[in-house]
Design a protein around this motif. Sequence first.
Motif, PDB file in Angstrom:
ATOM      1  N   GLY A  81       3.650 -31.622   9.317  1.00 36.71           N
ATOM      2  CA  GLY A  81       4.805 -30.740   9.492  1.00 36.71           C
ATOM      3  C   GLY A  81       5.783 -31.395  10.455  1.00 36.71           C
ATOM      4  N   SER A 103       7.584 -23.115   0.282  1.00 34.70           N
ATOM      5  CA  SER A 103       6.166 -22.734   0.202  1.00 34.70           C
ATOM      6  C   SER A 103       5.545 -23.139  -1.135  1.00 34.70           C
ATOM      7  CB  SER A 103       6.018 -21.223   0.403  1.00 34.70           C
ATOM      8  OG  SER A 103       6.576 -20.540  -0.694  1.00 34.70           O
ATOM      9  N   TYR A 106       3.413 -26.394  -1.010  1.00 36.77           N
ATOM     10  CA  TYR A 106       2.279 -26.596  -0.106  1.00 36.77           C
ATOM     11  C   TYR A 106       1.065 -25.803  -0.578  1.00 36.77           C
ATOM     12  CZ  TYR A 106       5.366 -28.830   3.258  1.00 36.77           C
ATOM     13  OH  TYR A 106       6.234 -29.686   3.873  1.00 36.77           O
ATOM     14  N   TRP A 109       0.107 -22.940   2.342  1.00 38.10           N
ATOM     15  CA  TRP A 109       1.169 -22.173   3.021  1.00 38.10           C
ATOM     16  C   TRP A 109       0.620 -20.814   3.437  1.00 38.10           C
ATOM     17  CZ3 TRP A 109       6.125 -23.837   4.160  1.00 38.10           C
ATOM     18  CH2 TRP A 109       6.990 -22.859   4.657  1.00 38.10           C
ATOM     19  N   ALA A 145       7.736 -25.800   9.422  1.00 36.51           N
ATOM     20  CA  ALA A 145       6.791 -26.877   9.731  1.00 36.51           C
ATOM     21  C   ALA A 145       5.385 -26.355  10.009  1.00 36.51           C
ATOM     22  CB  ALA A 145       7.288 -27.663  10.940  1.00 36.51           C
ATOM     23  N   LEU A 146       5.280 -25.138  10.524  1.00 39.85           N
ATOM     24  CA  LEU A 146       3.964 -24.643  10.943  1.00 39.85           C
ATOM     25  C   LEU A 146       3.231 -23.849   9.860  1.00 39.85           C
ATOM     26  CD1 LEU A 146       4.651 -23.547  14.643  1.00 39.85           C
ATOM     27  CD2 LEU A 146       3.914 -25.747  13.757  1.00 39.85           C
ATOM     28  N   CYS A 147       3.974 -23.264   8.926  1.00 37.04           N
ATOM     29  CA  CYS A 147       3.325 -22.413   7.919  1.00 37.04           C
ATOM     30  C   CYS A 147       2.393 -23.156   6.958  1.00 37.04           C
ATOM     31  CB  CYS A 147       4.379 -21.636   7.132  1.00 37.04           C
ATOM     32  SG  CYS A 147       5.071 -20.310   8.106  1.00 37.04           S
ATOM     33  N   PRO A 148       2.634 -24.417   6.658  1.00 41.10           N
ATOM     34  CA  PRO A 148       1.669 -25.103   5.770  1.00 41.10           C
ATOM     35  C   PRO A 148       0.344 -25.427   6.457  1.00 41.10           C
ATOM     36  CG  PRO A 148       3.805 -26.217   5.766  1.00 41.10           C
ATOM     37  CD  PRO A 148       3.815 -25.254   6.907  1.00 41.10           C
ATOM     38  N   PRO A 150      -0.381 -27.550   8.958  1.00 37.03           N
ATOM     39  CA  PRO A 150      -0.568 -29.010   8.911  1.00 37.03           C
ATOM     40  C   PRO A 150      -1.571 -29.490   9.953  1.00 37.03           C
ATOM     41  CG  PRO A 150       1.464 -28.470  10.045  1.00 37.03           C
ATOM     42  CD  PRO A 150       0.885 -27.171   9.582  1.00 37.03           C
ATOM     43  N   ILE A 153       1.595 -32.299  13.473  1.00 33.67           N
ATOM     44  CA  ILE A 153       2.905 -31.655  13.614  1.00 33.67           C
ATOM     45  C   ILE A 153       3.775 -32.530  14.512  1.00 33.67           C
ATOM     46  CG2 ILE A 153       4.112 -29.579  14.385  1.00 33.67           C
ATOM     47  CD1 ILE A 153       1.358 -28.116  14.023  1.00 33.67           C
TER      48      ILE A 153
ATOM     49  N   SER B  68      13.674 -31.286   5.399  1.00 33.97           N
ATOM     50  CA  SER B  68      12.292 -31.106   4.966  1.00 33.97           C
ATOM     51  C   SER B  68      11.998 -31.845   3.662  1.00 33.97           C
ATOM     52  CB  SER B  68      12.011 -29.618   4.768  1.00 33.97           C
ATOM     53  OG  SER B  68      12.995 -29.056   3.939  1.00 33.97           O
ATOM     54  N   THR B  71       9.202 -34.799   3.512  1.00 35.46           N
ATOM     55  CA  THR B  71       7.779 -34.489   3.704  1.00 35.46           C
ATOM     56  C   THR B  71       7.243 -33.474   2.696  1.00 35.46           C
ATOM     57  OG1 THR B  71       8.506 -32.949   5.395  1.00 35.46           O
ATOM     58  CG2 THR B  71       7.587 -35.018   6.161  1.00 35.46           C
TER      59      THR B  71
END
Lengths: 297, 448
Positions: A81, A103, A106, A109, A145-148, A150, A153, B68, B71
């Motif tokens: 992320g 989403s 991923y 997610w 960035a945080l919802c998948p 990862p 980060i 984004s 990635t």
Amino acid sequence: MGELIFEASGLTKEFGGVTALRDISLSLRGPSIIGLIGRNASGKTTLLRHIVGLQLPTRGQARTLGVATRRLQHEHLARIGVVPDSPTFLRWMSVGEQLRYLSAFYPRWDMERQSALAGLLDLDLHADIGGLSTGSAQKLAIVAALCPRPDLILLDEPVSNLDPIARDQFLKLLLQIVQEDHATIVISSHVLHDIESTVDWIVCLNNGAVAADAALDDLKDQYAEWRVLARTRDLPVRFVDAFVVRQTVLEPRRARLVVRTAGADVLAFQRAHDADVEVAPLNLQGLFPILVDNGRH
Amino acid sequence: MRRGAFLHLLDRPAGIAFAALFMPAAVIMLFSAGGRGAARFVVGAGLVCFIVGAFGGTTLTDAARCSSAWTLPRYRRALLVEFAFCGAVVAAFVALIGAVVATTPSQTFLLAAVAFAAYALGGALFLTPEGSLILPVAFIAFIAFVASRSWTPAPVMTAPFATITVSAAVSALALWSAFSSRTFRWSAMMGPREDGRWMWNGWPTMPWWPRLRRGRAGTGPQGVSRAPYVGTSVLRGVVSSYRPMRANAWLAAIAGLSLFYVVAVGSNALGSVPRTGFWIAWAIFIVFSSLNRSSYDQRSSASRTMLPWSRRHHLAVAYARNLGDLIVIPLVLSPAFAAFALGNPDLLGPAGRAIAVVAIFFPAFQWAAGPPTGGRWADRGVAMILTISVAMGFLVALLLVVSGLPLLIGPGASQAVALGLLVAGSQVLNWRRLKGYFATRDLVGGEP
């Protein structure tokens, strides 16, 4: 020893005549929160871009999640992320639409985390992206960035545009994520006071080279601040002791020294200068100029 | 649920407006081309598919430049698959029309191959870093080539194997180039397109083209030099605002102009370009030049707000810059035009009328490129519709004035007076519009 997240060996990046990264050899292991610090144009953003494969080395090797960065595949990218310093999105979408769009790509997610983060950061999912303030765009980038969920980060100046409340909540959230997801977080920031309470490892860059790569606690153990108060006679204008790294003589009988703890003998110093010495730990803000100077030397 | 990576991006006002405005015109054009034979139909179909692909390319450019995009796992692949799928649908649709009005059943596959190649090429030219350099040059070359008297599209049909092979190669190369990791890395690094660049892929810093050093000593905010320029402060503002133009923008402009000169002077020597083809090429070149000229050098006041200028001063600089743009482009083109006209004195009248139409429409192009004060158009779709409308209006006016005005107003002097009045009128309108903007709108970050 945790998982090897990123490894660089002799990594050099040149842009025309400018060398952004010089012969960097580095191993980042996780789970941990790594603070990437350095002065402006020291190569922090360039290093983060190399970690995710956005830029490729001019010379040397870079491997992320065990793979050469030029060969990162979708299964690796799904584990990373990124919050860039200037996040950009499709201006014509709403925040919610953008998150839905992202989403779909991923496998992991986390919708619950999306709702929680949006609430925590006070992010309006119905707002148009074109009308977002810089801080709100940064919040959206953080959520995206945080919802998948990862494993790695990368945060490039993530708190610079956040208000103090959001900044505090965000930093607490990072700690929570490391505990929940066992993720590794690389956070680049100039707001040293904020990240000090969060990071456990420090990588300091100076002029594109690694000036420090150590645990924050170890760095703090290596240096200390001595507040010196002379009893009977004036202090010297300049201390010549080898362990004194920086010195500020405030008054004829008062001085503030930063010392290297290895080899520094408080009692001997007190006797030699007939002075009282109060020893205080050095915070990251105080360490930073020393680390940068080490890199310069 | 990865479907929708590209299709989702089309489902918005800009996509709907494009479909509503362009597709009916394209279908009418294709039916019309069908009456001129299969070969002409294939060329027309290629042009239509190129434009559709170009629209897809601009849409993808916005997506690829999101922070984004790099990635997002499988993103490039999803975009590629859906973009190719759309191309296949468009090519099949065109082939179906061809089968009805122009081609034999055996030529259907050939037509579909050409259409798909043109679509892929249109998309690639807007996505790849080099596209902005290649596109204007290729466009003029294409128009000149198609318009030349000696060229005939017949070989496209008589050598089907070669045509299909070349089309397949072009398709593969275009798709590979547009969706390569190199292109997406570059897009992610470039960030969003700047104000007014609704259509072009910016004037990029191509990976292989070194940027010239811009941080010269004595340079102020946003490249505004503190060096002493001769003239008034307005003139200084105008001159200094041309300085931030990137080296590769100059390179592209020089390349485009060089080709224009080759076409204009060369065709004069060979006598191989018919008048209509030349005028269309010239007009389209002017359209694109003016669009880019208006956008790629920071024309909005937002870039100059660090200077101690009043709103009145900003207005004067903005108007002087617009006027400068209007004068510079015809001046640069005039030697080529003069060389062409020397060999074709009967074209002096049409040429003069064409220049007048450009002058009349020029402020409209500048307006369509973005608000003059600051910020950007709130909706790219609005900007796109605006620009397409202006461009279409311009082309219609060009054809009407070049061919129809002599029938309406006989003597050349009367025509000159009428066109002169229209040019002056458009300048007055432009001044009033700018005055309104600079009196009432935000100088920075303002939406229209």
